[in-house]
Motif scaffolding. Structure first.
Motif, PDB file in Angstrom:
ATOM      1  N   TYR A 106       0.819  -1.216   0.000  1.00 46.72           N
ATOM      2  CA  TYR A 106       0.000   0.000   0.000  1.00 46.72           C
ATOM      3  C   TYR A 106       0.856   1.271   0.000  1.00 46.72           C
ATOM      4  CZ  TYR A 106      -4.250  -2.689   0.514  1.00 46.72           C
ATOM      5  OH  TYR A 106      -5.293  -3.551   0.277  1.00 46.72           O
ATOM      6  N   ALA A 107       1.976   1.237   0.699  1.00 48.96           N
ATOM      7  CA  ALA A 107       2.846   2.423   0.687  1.00 48.96           C
ATOM      8  C   ALA A 107       3.309   2.710  -0.741  1.00 48.96           C
ATOM      9  CB  ALA A 107       4.042   2.213   1.614  1.00 48.96           C
ATOM     10  N   ARG A 108       3.683   1.643  -1.454  1.00 54.92           N
ATOM     11  CA  ARG A 108       4.131   1.823  -2.830  1.00 54.92           C
ATOM     12  C   ARG A 108       2.952   2.217  -3.721  1.00 54.92           C
ATOM     13  NH1 ARG A 108       4.243  -1.311  -7.451  1.00 54.92           N
ATOM     14  NH2 ARG A 108       5.765  -0.538  -8.976  1.00 54.92           N
ATOM     15  N   MET A 145      -0.041   3.594  -3.167  1.00 56.04           N
ATOM     16  CA  MET A 145      -0.597   4.936  -3.025  1.00 56.04           C
ATOM     17  C   MET A 145       0.446   5.983  -3.411  1.00 56.04           C
ATOM     18  SD  MET A 145      -3.459   3.754  -2.342  1.00 56.04           S
ATOM     19  CE  MET A 145      -4.298   5.338  -2.423  1.00 56.04           C
ATOM     20  N   GLY A 146       1.722   5.642  -3.199  1.00 55.27           N
ATOM     21  CA  GLY A 146       2.786   6.540  -3.653  1.00 55.27           C
ATOM     22  C   GLY A 146       2.771   6.730  -5.160  1.00 55.27           C
ATOM     23  N   ASP A 172      -0.033   9.149  -5.891  1.00 52.76           N
ATOM     24  CA  ASP A 172       0.277  10.508  -5.435  1.00 52.76           C
ATOM     25  C   ASP A 172       1.429  11.134  -6.218  1.00 52.76           C
ATOM     26  OD1 ASP A 172      -1.709  10.116  -3.556  1.00 52.76           O
ATOM     27  OD2 ASP A 172      -0.326   9.619  -1.932  1.00 52.76           O
ATOM     28  N   ASP A 173       2.307  10.285  -6.754  1.00 47.20           N
ATOM     29  CA  ASP A 173       3.430  10.800  -7.549  1.00 47.20           C
ATOM     30  C   ASP A 173       3.030  11.090  -8.993  1.00 47.20           C
ATOM     31  OD1 ASP A 173       5.118  10.627  -5.404  1.00 47.20           O
ATOM     32  OD2 ASP A 173       6.120   8.787  -6.048  1.00 47.20           O
ATOM     33  N   ASP A 201      -2.550  18.364 -11.926  1.00 44.39           N
ATOM     34  CA  ASP A 201      -1.408  19.121 -12.432  1.00 44.39           C
ATOM     35  C   ASP A 201      -1.835  20.534 -12.819  1.00 44.39           C
ATOM     36  OD1 ASP A 201       0.292  17.014 -12.042  1.00 44.39           O
ATOM     37  OD2 ASP A 201       0.442  16.439 -14.152  1.00 44.39           O
ATOM     38  N   ILE A 217      -2.049  20.969  -7.537  1.00 51.30           N
ATOM     39  CA  ILE A 217      -2.410  20.415  -6.229  1.00 51.30           C
ATOM     40  C   ILE A 217      -1.553  19.196  -5.931  1.00 51.30           C
ATOM     41  CG2 ILE A 217      -4.234  19.115  -5.017  1.00 51.30           C
ATOM     42  CD1 ILE A 217      -6.253  20.988  -6.367  1.00 51.30           C
ATOM     43  N   ASP A 218      -0.942  19.186  -4.753  1.00 53.89           N
ATOM     44  CA  ASP A 218      -0.294  17.975  -4.244  1.00 53.89           C
ATOM     45  C   ASP A 218      -1.325  17.165  -3.468  1.00 53.89           C
ATOM     46  OD1 ASP A 218       2.306  18.457  -5.215  1.00 53.89           O
ATOM     47  OD2 ASP A 218       2.800  19.717  -3.493  1.00 53.89           O
ATOM     48  N   ARG A 233      -2.246  13.536  -1.340  1.00 53.55           N
ATOM     49  CA  ARG A 233      -1.699  12.392  -0.595  1.00 53.55           C
ATOM     50  C   ARG A 233      -2.821  11.501  -0.107  1.00 53.55           C
ATOM     51  NH1 ARG A 233       3.320  12.559  -2.338  1.00 53.55           N
ATOM     52  NH2 ARG A 233       3.983  14.722  -2.314  1.00 53.55           N
ATOM     53  N   HIS A 234      -2.559  10.212  -0.189  1.00 59.52           N
ATOM     54  CA  HIS A 234      -3.448   9.202   0.387  1.00 59.52           C
ATOM     55  C   HIS A 234      -2.702   8.496   1.507  1.00 59.52           C
ATOM     56  CE1 HIS A 234      -5.228   9.714  -3.646  1.00 59.52           C
ATOM     57  NE2 HIS A 234      -6.358   9.349  -3.074  1.00 59.52           N
ATOM     58  N   TRP A 235      -3.262   8.528   2.680  1.00 62.14           N
ATOM     59  CA  TRP A 235      -2.727   7.757   3.806  1.00 62.14           C
ATOM     60  C   TRP A 235      -3.616   6.541   4.037  1.00 62.14           C
ATOM     61  CZ3 TRP A 235       0.499   9.626   8.302  1.00 62.14           C
ATOM     62  CH2 TRP A 235       1.304  10.706   7.949  1.00 62.14           C
ATOM     63  N   MET A 286      -6.066  13.871   1.244  1.00 63.63           N
ATOM     64  CA  MET A 286      -5.689  15.254   1.584  1.00 63.63           C
ATOM     65  C   MET A 286      -5.044  15.921   0.382  1.00 63.63           C
ATOM     66  SD  MET A 286      -2.493  14.312   4.106  1.00 63.63           S
ATOM     67  CE  MET A 286      -3.434  12.942   4.821  1.00 63.63           C
TER      68      MET A 286
END
Lengths: 156, 156, 156
Positions: free
Chosen positions: C29-31, C33-34, C37-38, C82, C86-87, C89-91, C114
């Motif tokens: 999940y870290a990868r 969602m990254g 978000d990237d 873009d 907006i940046d 993030r998903h936690w 967020m």
């Protein structure tokens, strides 16, 4: 131990690391950020190498260079927060760990910075991406380089 | 099982615990807080010992003493939230686990409390430090003592 | 691989999974969602099966069906973010992992969405419960089905 290559430009493997490594790094951050939030600047600075570089990459400020500078900055920060009676918390999550050939670790994590003034309301005010270079020390790690990228700042 | 020593005053080792232990405690909290958030007060109270003490250390309220009191409080809470049509979530993270010589665990974690009313906006309204005393039961744990410290309250 | 049973109706074991499995799913999940978000919609969509179903269960929208639809949706999303600078993030946290008899995994996690506009303030605007069905692929997983339940929406 520190090279001049920007952390973000390194090739990163997508392979997961072992449970032992992953949970040790999770515990490293839980403890490390706890030291900062508990107002223990000297213990906090001891989690960085003597020659650590601490950079808020999205700001114009010069990076902090060396554990002494990190300690001084953290002491001043603690004094400001104590005087303003603010409880501060740093959350790190969404951790990615990338072992390097030399035994060091590159990590990336999301961070949230939040504060609560005495009698006031919680304010979660910053989302940050934290890229660390961790070096093995005494069975644990120290941060040799930390690059913080604040969401909402100009892209690199 | 419960001593009268404040949880925070115990000497805590900074040694990381094993991956198995760490992830089991992570899963304990994911499940436990899920039970509360899913509105299952009876299952929630079953995660505490019969003689558990639940204290919001930063408030003047008397602690809840015993599983029955925790269950009653949780049932009343669920009714309030259902009537107000509020979805509630508890996040725990930044977990630290400190095994004790007697086989119990002291843990510390950061918590965020948040609510979303039906058709309304998310409100993350409290940052809390959760200090638990976990005792081993049937291959898992139960909470023997929970002390919550709300950020922004008077320091201990 | 996908059945028509609502994810939430399956009987779920409360047994904890091994540290290796738990931390691999955390890293997945870290990868994953990254990647979102990237702003890497093609890599993001590759974390879903060819016939994946992506459903925002609390909304009236039809689910996205298939990796191609997920990719297209994600590319359009990236373009909007873009352009709006907006940046995002998903936690994900509070992860629960439930292995199935057929070797797949059912997972449940809390998520926070967020965003931070360039030069603006952090806005954590949605608390979501994410129920996934993960199927093993090449030593990792892909998402065969994702059901998102937004807090504050009508209950199922």
């Amino acid at each position: 131990m520190i090279d001049s290559t920007p952390i973000g430009s390194l090739t990163e493997s997508d392979s997961p690391v072992s449970a032992e490594l992953y949970t040790r790094v999770q515990q490293f951050y839980a403890r490390q950020m706890g030291l900062l939030d508990d107002g223990r600047p000297d213990d906090w600075s001891a989690t960085f190498t003597e020659d650590a570089v601490f950079q808020e990459a999205s700001r114009l400020d010069e990076p902090l260079r060396g554990r002494d500078a990190i300690r001084e900055s953290s002491r001043a920060r603690k004094q400001r927060l104590d005087e303003a009676e603010i409880d501060f918390r740093h959350w790190l999550a969404m951790l990615q760990v990338h072992p390097q050939a030399d035994g060091t670790l590159r990590t990336r994590a999301y961070a949230l910075a939040m504060r609560t003034p005495r009698g006031g309301s919680l304010d979660i005010f910053a989302s940050v991406v934290c890229n660390d270079h961790l070096v093995p020390v005494d069975g644990g790690w120290q941060v040799a380089r930390r690059e913080l990228h604040h969401d909402g700042s100009n892209r690199d």
